[in-house]
Motif scaffolding. Sequence first.
Motif, PDB file in Angstrom:
ATOM      1  N   MET A   1      16.606 -33.386  13.715  1.00 13.35           N
ATOM      2  CA  MET A   1      16.332 -34.783  13.462  1.00 13.35           C
ATOM      3  C   MET A   1      15.931 -35.515  14.741  1.00 13.35           C
ATOM      4  SD  MET A   1      19.030 -35.909  10.517  1.00 13.35           S
ATOM      5  CE  MET A   1      18.216 -37.456  10.321  1.00 13.35           C
ATOM      6  N   LEU A   2      16.300 -34.978  15.882  1.00 15.72           N
ATOM      7  CA  LEU A   2      15.987 -35.662  17.132  1.00 15.72           C
ATOM      8  C   LEU A   2      14.565 -35.397  17.613  1.00 15.72           C
ATOM      9  CD1 LEU A   2      19.303 -35.131  19.100  1.00 15.72           C
ATOM     10  CD2 LEU A   2      18.542 -37.167  17.888  1.00 15.72           C
ATOM     11  N   LEU A   3      14.045 -34.189  17.359  1.00 13.00           N
ATOM     12  CA  LEU A   3      12.714 -33.870  17.878  1.00 13.00           C
ATOM     13  C   LEU A   3      11.619 -34.796  17.360  1.00 13.00           C
ATOM     14  CD1 LEU A   3      12.661 -29.981  18.125  1.00 13.00           C
ATOM     15  CD2 LEU A   3      12.708 -31.654  19.963  1.00 13.00           C
ATOM     16  N   PRO A   4      11.579 -35.163  16.070  1.00 14.57           N
ATOM     17  CA  PRO A   4      10.544 -36.112  15.649  1.00 14.57           C
ATOM     18  C   PRO A   4      10.647 -37.451  16.380  1.00 14.57           C
ATOM     19  CG  PRO A   4      11.435 -34.994  13.742  1.00 14.57           C
ATOM     20  CD  PRO A   4      12.297 -34.608  14.918  1.00 14.57           C
ATOM     21  N   GLN A   5      11.864 -37.898  16.639  1.00 13.54           N
ATOM     22  CA  GLN A   5      12.037 -39.154  17.375  1.00 13.54           C
ATOM     23  C   GLN A   5      11.528 -39.014  18.803  1.00 13.54           C
ATOM     24  OE1 GLN A   5      16.120 -40.399  17.030  1.00 13.54           O
ATOM     25  NE2 GLN A   5      16.116 -40.090  14.821  1.00 13.54           N
ATOM     26  N   LEU A   6      11.831 -37.879  19.429  1.00 12.06           N
ATOM     27  CA  LEU A   6      11.351 -37.644  20.792  1.00 12.06           C
ATOM     28  C   LEU A   6       9.834 -37.500  20.822  1.00 12.06           C
ATOM     29  CD1 LEU A   6      14.084 -35.171  22.069  1.00 12.06           C
ATOM     30  CD2 LEU A   6      13.755 -37.554  22.738  1.00 12.06           C
ATOM     31  N   ALA A   7       9.268 -36.853  19.798  1.00  8.49           N
ATOM     32  CA  ALA A   7       7.813 -36.687  19.753  1.00  8.49           C
ATOM     33  C   ALA A   7       7.110 -38.036  19.646  1.00  8.49           C
ATOM     34  CB  ALA A   7       7.424 -35.797  18.582  1.00  8.49           C
ATOM     35  N   ARG A   8       7.692 -38.974  18.901  1.00 10.57           N
ATOM     36  CA  ARG A   8       7.102 -40.319  18.806  1.00 10.57           C
ATOM     37  C   ARG A   8       7.108 -41.031  20.155  1.00 10.57           C
ATOM     38  NH1 ARG A   8       9.605 -40.229  13.626  1.00 10.57           N
ATOM     39  NH2 ARG A   8      11.509 -41.212  14.406  1.00 10.57           N
ATOM     40  N   GLN A   9       8.011 -40.606  21.041  1.00 11.44           N
ATOM     41  CA  GLN A   9       8.092 -41.204  22.366  1.00 11.44           C
ATOM     42  C   GLN A   9       7.280 -40.424  23.392  1.00 11.44           C
ATOM     43  OE1 GLN A   9      12.258 -41.540  23.268  1.00 11.44           O
ATOM     44  NE2 GLN A   9      12.646 -42.873  21.546  1.00 11.44           N
ATOM     45  N   GLY A  10       6.569 -39.378  22.927  1.00 11.85           N
ATOM     46  CA  GLY A  10       5.697 -38.624  23.813  1.00 11.85           C
ATOM     47  C   GLY A  10       6.291 -37.349  24.369  1.00 11.85           C
ATOM     48  N   ALA A  11       7.499 -36.996  24.016  1.00 11.59           N
ATOM     49  CA  ALA A  11       8.134 -35.773  24.520  1.00 11.59           C
ATOM     50  C   ALA A  11       8.023 -34.669  23.469  1.00 11.59           C
ATOM     51  CB  ALA A  11       9.597 -36.032  24.847  1.00 11.59           C
ATOM     52  N   PRO A  13       7.432 -30.857  22.101  1.00 10.58           N
ATOM     53  CA  PRO A  13       7.651 -29.497  22.610  1.00 10.58           C
ATOM     54  C   PRO A  13       6.352 -28.704  22.695  1.00 10.58           C
ATOM     55  CG  PRO A  13       8.599 -29.751  20.416  1.00 10.58           C
ATOM     56  CD  PRO A  13       8.033 -31.071  20.808  1.00 10.58           C
ATOM     57  N   ASP A  14       6.360 -27.618  23.485  1.00  9.90           N
ATOM     58  CA  ASP A  14       5.193 -26.750  23.585  1.00  9.90           C
ATOM     59  C   ASP A  14       4.813 -26.231  22.210  1.00  9.90           C
ATOM     60  OD1 ASP A  14       5.157 -27.078  26.303  1.00  9.90           O
ATOM     61  OD2 ASP A  14       6.260 -25.234  26.721  1.00  9.90           O
ATOM     62  N   GLY A  15       3.521 -26.228  21.898  1.00  7.44           N
ATOM     63  CA  GLY A  15       3.050 -25.751  20.609  1.00  7.44           C
ATOM     64  C   GLY A  15       3.066 -26.815  19.534  1.00  7.44           C
ATOM     65  N   GLY A  16       3.537 -27.980  19.847  1.00 11.38           N
ATOM     66  CA  GLY A  16       3.568 -29.074  18.887  1.00 11.38           C
ATOM     67  C   GLY A  16       4.866 -29.116  18.104  1.00 11.38           C
ATOM     68  N   LEU A  17       5.084 -30.238  17.483  1.00 13.94           N
ATOM     69  CA  LEU A  17       6.325 -30.471  16.747  1.00 13.94           C
ATOM     70  C   LEU A  17       6.456 -29.543  15.546  1.00 13.94           C
ATOM     71  CD1 LEU A  17       8.844 -32.190  16.565  1.00 13.94           C
ATOM     72  CD2 LEU A  17       7.555 -33.803  15.168  1.00 13.94           C
ATOM     73  N   ALA A  18       5.390 -29.383  14.762  1.00 14.08           N
ATOM     74  CA  ALA A  18       5.461 -28.524  13.570  1.00 14.08           C
ATOM     75  C   ALA A  18       5.766 -27.080  13.949  1.00 14.08           C
ATOM     76  CB  ALA A  18       4.165 -28.605  12.779  1.00 14.08           C
ATOM     77  N   ALA A  19       5.253 -26.603  15.061  1.00 20.23           N
ATOM     78  CA  ALA A  19       5.535 -25.236  15.496  1.00 20.23           C
ATOM     79  C   ALA A  19       6.997 -25.084  15.902  1.00 20.23           C
ATOM     80  CB  ALA A  19       4.630 -24.854  16.665  1.00 20.23           C
ATOM     81  N   ALA A  20       7.601 -26.144  16.405  1.00 16.04           N
ATOM     82  CA  ALA A  20       8.984 -26.072  16.858  1.00 16.04           C
ATOM     83  C   ALA A  20       9.991 -26.203  15.717  1.00 16.04           C
ATOM     84  CB  ALA A  20       9.248 -27.154  17.903  1.00 16.04           C
ATOM     85  N   VAL A  21       9.721 -27.085  14.750  1.00 19.22           N
ATOM     86  CA  VAL A  21      10.718 -27.362  13.716  1.00 19.22           C
ATOM     87  C   VAL A  21      10.208 -27.203  12.288  1.00 19.22           C
ATOM     88  CG1 VAL A  21      12.053 -28.905  15.180  1.00 19.22           C
ATOM     89  CG2 VAL A  21      10.259 -29.844  13.721  1.00 19.22           C
ATOM     90  N   GLY A  22       8.935 -26.925  12.100  1.00 19.27           N
ATOM     91  CA  GLY A  22       8.398 -26.805  10.748  1.00 19.27           C
ATOM     92  C   GLY A  22       7.932 -28.150  10.225  1.00 19.27           C
ATOM     93  N   THR A  23       7.685 -28.198   8.927  1.00 20.12           N
ATOM     94  CA  THR A  23       7.119 -29.408   8.333  1.00 20.12           C
ATOM     95  C   THR A  23       8.071 -30.111   7.368  1.00 20.12           C
ATOM     96  OG1 THR A  23       6.102 -28.078   6.584  1.00 20.12           O
ATOM     97  CG2 THR A  23       4.753 -28.557   8.538  1.00 20.12           C
ATOM     98  N   VAL A  24       9.308 -29.670   7.284  1.00 16.40           N
ATOM     99  CA  VAL A  24      10.286 -30.309   6.408  1.00 16.40           C
ATOM    100  C   VAL A  24      10.703 -31.638   7.024  1.00 16.40           C
ATOM    101  CG1 VAL A  24      12.569 -30.083   5.353  1.00 16.40           C
ATOM    102  CG2 VAL A  24      11.098 -28.084   5.595  1.00 16.40           C
ATOM    103  N   ARG A  25      10.770 -32.679   6.179  1.00 10.12           N
ATOM    104  CA  ARG A  25      11.192 -33.999   6.667  1.00 10.12           C
ATOM    105  C   ARG A  25      12.616 -33.923   7.231  1.00 10.12           C
ATOM    106  NH1 ARG A  25      10.275 -35.275   1.464  1.00 10.12           N
ATOM    107  NH2 ARG A  25      12.329 -36.255   1.360  1.00 10.12           N
ATOM    108  N   PRO A  26      12.920 -34.645   8.282  1.00  8.17           N
ATOM    109  CA  PRO A  26      14.249 -34.598   8.892  1.00  8.17           C
ATOM    110  C   PRO A  26      15.385 -34.910   7.909  1.00  8.17           C
ATOM    111  CG  PRO A  26      12.754 -35.778  10.324  1.00  8.17           C
ATOM    112  CD  PRO A  26      12.015 -35.509   9.047  1.00  8.17           C
ATOM    113  N   GLU A  27      15.179 -35.882   7.026  1.00 10.02           N
ATOM    114  CA  GLU A  27      16.219 -36.232   6.060  1.00 10.02           C
ATOM    115  C   GLU A  27      16.507 -35.075   5.121  1.00 10.02           C
ATOM    116  OE1 GLU A  27      13.085 -37.980   5.766  1.00 10.02           O
ATOM    117  OE2 GLU A  27      13.628 -39.159   7.518  1.00 10.02           O
TER     118      GLU A  27
END
Length: 67
Positions: A1-11, A13-27
């Motif tokens: 749940m934290l990575l999407p929030q960090l991605a919105r702030q510009g942080a 992860p390597d390979g992009g957010l979907a590669a790191a956590v998939g495409t399932v909504r955080p909720e």
Amino acid sequence: MLLPQLARQGAEPDGGLAAAVGTVRPERSSAASRAYVASFFGRWLRGHDDHLLAGPSDRFPEMVFTP
């Protein structure tokens, strides 16, 4: 749940957010995690088997079971 929030702030992860956590909504991911943990403890500590751990479930079709 934290990575999407960090991605919105510009942080992002390597390979992009979907590669790191998939495409399932955080909720949805959080709800599935809670349900599977509760099912595990319910089964092994309370003796109540809701069969969520038995295989794919209509409740969480995004979950993938690997034998």
